[in-house]
Motif scaffolding. Structure first.
Motif, short mmCIF file in Angstrom:
data_model
loop_
_atom_site.label_atom_id
_atom_site.label_comp_id
_atom_site.label_asym_id
_atom_site.label_seq_id
_atom_site.Cartn_x
_atom_site.Cartn_y
_atom_site.Cartn_z
N VAL A 1 0.85 -1.19 0.00
CA VAL A 1 0.00 0.00 0.00
C VAL A 1 0.88 1.24 0.00
CG1 VAL A 1 -0.18 0.03 2.52
CG2 VAL A 1 -1.93 1.18 1.15
N LEU A 2 0.49 2.23 -0.80
CA LEU A 2 1.29 3.43 -0.93
C LEU A 2 0.98 4.41 0.20
CD1 LEU A 2 2.23 5.19 -4.16
CD2 LEU A 2 1.10 6.58 -2.42
N GLU A 3 2.03 5.10 0.68
CA GLU A 3 1.85 6.08 1.74
C GLU A 3 2.76 7.28 1.49
OE1 GLU A 3 2.22 6.26 6.61
OE2 GLU A 3 3.81 5.31 5.44
N LEU A 4 2.19 8.48 1.61
CA LEU A 4 3.01 9.68 1.68
C LEU A 4 3.52 9.76 3.11
CD1 LEU A 4 3.96 12.41 0.35
CD2 LEU A 4 1.97 13.43 1.48
N ASP A 5 4.79 9.43 3.30
CA ASP A 5 5.36 9.39 4.64
C ASP A 5 5.76 10.77 5.12
OD1 ASP A 5 6.46 7.90 6.96
OD2 ASP A 5 8.38 8.61 6.19
N ASP A 6 6.18 11.60 4.19
CA ASP A 6 6.64 12.93 4.57
C ASP A 6 6.63 13.82 3.33
OD1 ASP A 6 8.20 14.80 6.47
OD2 ASP A 6 9.49 14.70 4.70
N ALA A 7 6.25 15.09 3.52
CA ALA A 7 6.35 16.09 2.46
C ALA A 7 6.58 17.44 3.13
CB ALA A 7 5.10 16.12 1.60
N SER A 8 7.60 18.14 2.68
CA SER A 8 7.91 19.45 3.25
C SER A 8 8.30 20.41 2.14
CB SER A 8 9.03 19.35 4.29
OG SER A 8 10.22 18.86 3.68
N PHE A 9 8.02 21.69 2.37
CA PHE A 9 8.24 22.72 1.37
C PHE A 9 8.94 23.89 2.05
CE2 PHE A 9 4.88 20.03 0.11
CZ PHE A 9 4.91 19.95 -1.27
N GLU A 10 10.16 24.17 1.61
CA GLU A 10 10.99 25.19 2.25
C GLU A 10 11.10 26.41 1.34
OE1 GLU A 10 14.61 23.95 4.49
OE2 GLU A 10 15.63 25.20 2.99
N PHE A 11 10.61 27.55 1.84
CA PHE A 11 10.64 28.81 1.11
C PHE A 11 11.76 29.69 1.67
CE2 PHE A 11 6.32 27.26 1.09
CZ PHE A 11 5.77 27.60 -0.14
N THR A 12 12.62 30.21 0.79
CA THR A 12 13.66 31.15 1.18
C THR A 12 13.44 32.45 0.41
OG1 THR A 12 15.24 29.37 1.58
CG2 THR A 12 16.14 31.58 1.33
N THR A 13 13.40 33.58 1.10
CA THR A 13 13.11 34.86 0.46
C THR A 13 14.40 35.64 0.18
OG1 THR A 13 12.97 36.25 2.44
CG2 THR A 13 11.03 34.94 1.89
N PRO A 14 14.33 36.62 -0.73
CA PRO A 14 15.53 37.43 -1.02
C PRO A 14 16.11 38.12 0.20
CG PRO A 14 13.87 37.76 -2.71
CD PRO A 14 13.21 36.95 -1.63
N LYS A 15 15.30 38.37 1.22
CA LYS A 15 15.80 39.00 2.44
C LYS A 15 16.31 37.99 3.47
CE LYS A 15 12.87 43.11 2.06
NZ LYS A 15 11.85 43.95 2.73
N GLY A 16 16.34 36.71 3.06
CA GLY A 16 16.89 35.68 3.95
C GLY A 16 15.90 35.11 4.94
N MET A 17 14.61 35.38 4.77
CA MET A 17 13.61 34.81 5.66
C MET A 17 13.27 33.40 5.23
SD MET A 17 11.09 38.08 6.34
CE MET A 17 10.31 37.26 7.73
N LEU A 18 12.88 32.56 6.18
CA LEU A 18 12.60 31.16 5.92
C LEU A 18 11.17 30.84 6.34
CD1 LEU A 18 13.77 28.36 5.07
CD2 LEU A 18 14.41 28.03 7.46
N ALA A 19 10.44 30.16 5.46
CA ALA A 19 9.07 29.71 5.76
C ALA A 19 8.95 28.26 5.35
CB ALA A 19 8.04 30.58 5.03
N ASN A 20 8.01 27.54 5.96
CA ASN A 20 7.85 26.12 5.67
C ASN A 20 6.38 25.72 5.65
OD1 ASN A 20 10.68 24.60 5.89
ND2 ASN A 20 10.65 26.24 7.41
N ILE A 21 6.09 24.72 4.85
CA ILE A 21 4.81 24.01 4.90
C ILE A 21 5.13 22.53 5.05
CG2 ILE A 21 2.67 23.42 3.71
CD1 ILE A 21 2.80 26.06 2.24
N ILE A 22 4.49 21.89 6.02
CA ILE A 22 4.72 20.46 6.27
C ILE A 22 3.39 19.74 6.16
CG2 ILE A 22 5.56 18.75 7.93
CD1 ILE A 22 7.32 20.97 9.10
N ALA A 23 3.36 18.69 5.34
CA ALA A 23 2.12 17.96 5.08
C ALA A 23 1.96 16.79 6.04
CB ALA A 23 2.11 17.44 3.64
N PRO A 24 0.73 16.36 6.31
CA PRO A 24 0.51 15.16 7.11
C PRO A 24 0.71 13.91 6.26
CG PRO A 24 -1.59 16.01 6.38
CD PRO A 24 -0.54 16.99 5.89
#
Length: 352
Positions: free
Chosen positions: A249-272
């Motif tokens: 059976v297939l499972e999405l075990d992990d998914a993450s999205f890392e955003f880096t901005t021109p000013k050096g700020m970091l944001a993330n989205i993490i999926a269940p």
């Protein structure tokens, strides 16, 4: 064995239905048919940091698809006065997935294209990789070239470790093909997070850099232990059994999205985590596999540094239904991309 269906990503059309209307922020945003309660289950971290930026670049994706797994369960009887020792039972399964590296890269390419399309639909201007390849910042990145598989953008990894929460003596390991889209490079940080490696190109391109990562498992293990007793008191005899079953059976075990901005700020989205909708193949004993499957699992074993295909007891092959495997991967990753793009879209500049 069922005949395996051949399918290409180009022939698959996956629609992710959004539940209800689109809300104005991540706390109330609608889900979809993969993640009905997206606003509750996803983690949105510091997305305000990407506000006031018009451009985004997705220079690579990291798609990990499981191609091998191992599980061992050890059961022992409890010590009792009058008994000279303990009874031990062990069950073990090594499962190799008959999947080709080229299939994983084809999927990575489709996942990358799907995410870019969804970001554009949400109002982002997507910067192409070709437009920054000659930049000073891109040239300074640590990039991985061709892997030992002889294919640019695909590598293999094997990890072993202890399964937490199962108990002493229960160990497991997994191997993966890791691919990025055709025509892109793996960005290898010199130290720390990918953020450290991409800050330069984010600033030079004046664009938010988005690095997505998806981990797909294609099996789970049904593990069991049992203890029985015959006789009474200190003279009672105890017996234990252990078993390991393999569920394709297939499972999405992990998914993450890392955003880096021109000013050096970091944001993330993490999926269940998310499970596929139906079995994606058939599990057979390696000793009963066809010559074609033996060649396929031999190639996987060689990529992971395990030698050729194994015919020992407890060795199995997961022969995937290629069409079902690819369609479910695209459906689940499409569901993730839909949520990520809409969440990012709340912060994209709007047309006047």
């Amino acid at each position: 064995m069922n005949k395996l269906r051949a399918a290409t990503v180009a022939s698959l059309f996956v629609v992710v239905a959004v539940a209800g209307g689109i809300a104005g922020d991540t706390k109330t945003m609608a889900g979809n048919d993969v993640f009905p309660t997206a606003s509750k289950d996803f983690r949105f971290l510091k997305l305000n940091g990407i506000r006031n930026h018009q451009r985004v670049i997705v220079p690579m994706v990291e798609l990990k698809v499981q191609n091998w797994a191992s599980q061992t369960v050890v059961a022992q009887s409890r010590y009792r006065p009058g008994q000279s020792g303990t009874t031990t039972a062990q069950a073990h399964a090594d499962v190799t997935v008959a999947i080709e590296a080229a299939t994983v890269q084809r999927l990575a390419t489709a996942v990358h294209q799907d995410l870019v399309r969804r970001l554009e639909e949400q109002g982002w201007s997507v910067v192409t990789l070709d437009s920054i390849r000659d930049s000073k910042a891109y040239a300074s990145l640590g990039l991985e070239g061709e892997s030992k598989l002889g294919m640019t953008g695909v590598k293999a990894t094997k990890n072993t470790g202890r399964v937490l929460g199962v108990g002493i003596g229960d160990t497991a390991g997994s191997g993966y093909f890791i691919a990025t889209a055709e025509g892109t490079d793996f960005i290898k940080p010199k130290m720390g997070l990918t953020y450290n490696a991409v800050r330069g190109i984010s600033k030079e391109a004046d664009a938010v850099v988005l690095i997505p990562s998806y981990t797909i498992n294609v099996m789970s293990f049904d593990m069991g232990k049992a203890e029985s007793r015959s006789g009474f008191g200190d003279l009672a005899r105890r017996a234990v059994t252990a078993n390991v079953g393999v569920i394709p059976v297939l499972e999405l075990d992990d998914a993450s999205f890392e955003f880096t901005t021109p000013k050096g700020m970091l944001a993330n989205i993490i999926a269940p985590r998310a499970l596929g909708s139906e079995p994606i193949g058939e599990v057979v004993l390696a000793s009963e596999s066809s010559p074609g499957l033996a060649n396929a699992i031999g190639a996987v074993g060689s990529a992971l540094g395990m030698g050729g295909s194994s015919r020992k007891s407890g060795a199995y092959v997961l022969a995937p239904d290629t069409g079902a495997l690819e369609q479910q991967i695209l459906r689940i990753t499409g569901g993730v991309n839909d949520v990520v793009a809409r969440a990012a879209g709340f912060y994209a500049p709007k047309a006047p």
